[in-house]
Design a protein around this motif. Structure first.
Motif, short mmCIF file in Angstrom:
data_model
loop_
_atom_site.label_atom_id
_atom_site.label_comp_id
_atom_site.label_asym_id
_atom_site.label_seq_id
_atom_site.Cartn_x
_atom_site.Cartn_y
_atom_site.Cartn_z
N ASP A 141 0.87 -1.19 0.00
CA ASP A 141 0.00 0.00 0.00
C ASP A 141 0.89 1.23 0.00
OD1 ASP A 141 -1.88 2.11 0.73
OD2 ASP A 141 -3.17 0.55 1.56
N ASP A 142 0.55 2.23 -0.79
CA ASP A 142 1.36 3.43 -0.85
C ASP A 142 1.08 4.40 0.30
OD1 ASP A 142 -1.21 3.87 -2.18
OD2 ASP A 142 -0.45 5.86 -2.67
N ASP A 143 0.04 4.16 1.07
CA ASP A 143 -0.32 5.04 2.19
C ASP A 143 0.12 4.39 3.51
OD1 ASP A 143 -1.58 6.54 4.23
OD2 ASP A 143 -3.28 7.01 2.93
N MET A 144 1.12 4.98 4.13
CA MET A 144 1.67 4.42 5.37
C MET A 144 0.64 4.38 6.50
SD MET A 144 4.57 3.23 4.88
CE MET A 144 4.77 2.99 3.13
N ARG A 145 -0.35 5.26 6.46
CA ARG A 145 -1.40 5.22 7.49
C ARG A 145 -2.21 3.95 7.36
NH1 ARG A 145 -3.76 10.84 5.70
NH2 ARG A 145 -3.46 9.61 3.82
N ASN A 146 -2.50 3.54 6.13
CA ASN A 146 -3.24 2.29 5.91
C ASN A 146 -2.42 1.09 6.38
OD1 ASN A 146 -5.39 3.67 4.75
ND2 ASN A 146 -4.66 3.34 2.67
N ILE A 147 -1.14 1.11 6.06
CA ILE A 147 -0.26 0.02 6.50
C ILE A 147 -0.23 -0.05 8.02
CG2 ILE A 147 2.16 -0.72 6.64
CD1 ILE A 147 2.49 0.20 3.72
N TYR A 148 -0.05 1.10 8.66
CA TYR A 148 0.01 1.15 10.12
C TYR A 148 -1.27 0.58 10.74
CZ TYR A 148 0.36 2.96 14.85
OH TYR A 148 0.39 3.06 16.21
N GLY A 160 5.74 -0.11 0.50
CA GLY A 160 5.07 1.12 0.16
C GLY A 160 4.79 1.29 -1.32
N SER A 161 5.18 0.27 -2.13
CA SER A 161 4.92 0.30 -3.57
C SER A 161 4.93 -1.12 -4.09
CB SER A 161 6.00 1.12 -4.30
OG SER A 161 7.23 0.42 -4.25
N ALA A 162 4.39 -1.30 -5.29
CA ALA A 162 4.40 -2.62 -5.90
C ALA A 162 5.84 -3.08 -6.13
CB ALA A 162 3.63 -2.59 -7.22
N GLU A 163 6.70 -2.19 -6.61
CA GLU A 163 8.10 -2.55 -6.87
C GLU A 163 8.79 -3.03 -5.59
OE1 GLU A 163 9.77 -2.91 -9.67
OE2 GLU A 163 8.09 -2.24 -10.90
N MET A 211 -3.19 -6.43 -1.33
CA MET A 211 -2.75 -5.50 -2.36
C MET A 211 -3.70 -4.32 -2.50
SD MET A 211 -0.55 -4.88 -4.89
CE MET A 211 0.21 -6.45 -5.30
N ASP A 212 -3.19 -3.12 -2.21
CA ASP A 212 -3.97 -1.91 -2.47
C ASP A 212 -4.11 -1.76 -3.98
OD1 ASP A 212 -5.26 0.57 -1.98
OD2 ASP A 212 -3.35 1.63 -2.27
N ILE A 213 -5.24 -1.29 -4.43
CA ILE A 213 -5.47 -1.14 -5.87
C ILE A 213 -5.05 0.24 -6.38
CG2 ILE A 213 -7.25 -1.08 -7.69
CD1 ILE A 213 -6.46 -3.91 -6.70
N MET A 214 -5.35 1.28 -5.64
CA MET A 214 -5.06 2.64 -6.12
C MET A 214 -3.70 3.11 -5.62
SD MET A 214 -7.66 3.01 -7.95
CE MET A 214 -7.34 4.66 -8.50
N MET A 215 -2.67 2.85 -6.43
CA MET A 215 -1.31 3.30 -6.12
C MET A 215 -0.79 4.09 -7.31
SD MET A 215 0.38 0.06 -4.10
CE MET A 215 0.09 -1.16 -5.37
N PRO A 216 0.10 5.06 -7.07
CA PRO A 216 0.49 5.99 -8.14
C PRO A 216 1.38 5.41 -9.25
CG PRO A 216 1.65 6.50 -6.11
CD PRO A 216 0.65 5.42 -5.79
N ASP A 217 2.44 4.71 -8.94
CA ASP A 217 3.38 4.29 -9.98
C ASP A 217 2.88 3.08 -10.76
OD1 ASP A 217 5.12 6.37 -9.38
OD2 ASP A 217 6.12 5.19 -7.85
N MET A 218 2.51 2.06 -10.05
CA MET A 218 1.94 0.85 -10.65
C MET A 218 0.71 0.52 -9.84
SD MET A 218 3.45 -3.06 -10.94
CE MET A 218 4.78 -2.66 -12.06
#
Length: 125
Positions: free
Chosen positions: A11-18, A35-38, A55-62
């Motif tokens: 997930d690209d949002d650390m708050r969601n991960i936390y 913090g990213s797919a890569e 897997m978060d769906i809405m992420m910026p790079d991939m």
């Protein structure tokens, strides 16, 4: 003796991960995060004990759709169950996640009881 499997949260949002880690750890589950797919791909390409990917769906790079498809074609992670986690809860979003290769789908805000049922299903099989 059965080895306890880790859950990889991408997930690209650390708050969601936390928040997810806090809830899952309180239930005795072990989590790692990316913090990213890569970054998730790098973790999965190394020796690991991951038994499930959230897997978060809405992420910026991939985005998650592309990331799920990539994992499904990778030698080291194609077998892993993937649960798509997304704020998108419109008609057809679940089907789009499953078509990308996700095993299941859960919308945000997350129903923790539903998530735990899904985790139990995949980690116990």
């Amino acid at each position: 003796m059965e080895t306890k499997k880790d859950i990889l949260i991408i997930d690209d949002d650390m708050r969601n991960i936390y928040a997810l880690k806090a809830v899952l750890r309180s239930r005795g589950l072990t989590c790692i995060s990316a913090g990213s797919a890569e970054e998730g791909f790098r973790l999965l390409s190394q020796p690991n004990n991951v038994g499930l990917v959230l897997m978060d769906i809405m992420m910026p790079d991939m985005d998650g759709y592309e990331a799920i498809a990539t994992l499904r074609h990778s030698a080291h992670a194609a077998h892993l169950p993937i649960v798509a986690v997304t704020a998108q809860a419109m008609v057809g979003d679940r089907e789009k996640c499953l078509a990308a290769g996700a095993d299941n789908y859960i919308s945000k805000p997350i129903d923790v009881d539903e998530l735990l049922v899904q985790i139990q299903q995949y980690l116990s099989s």
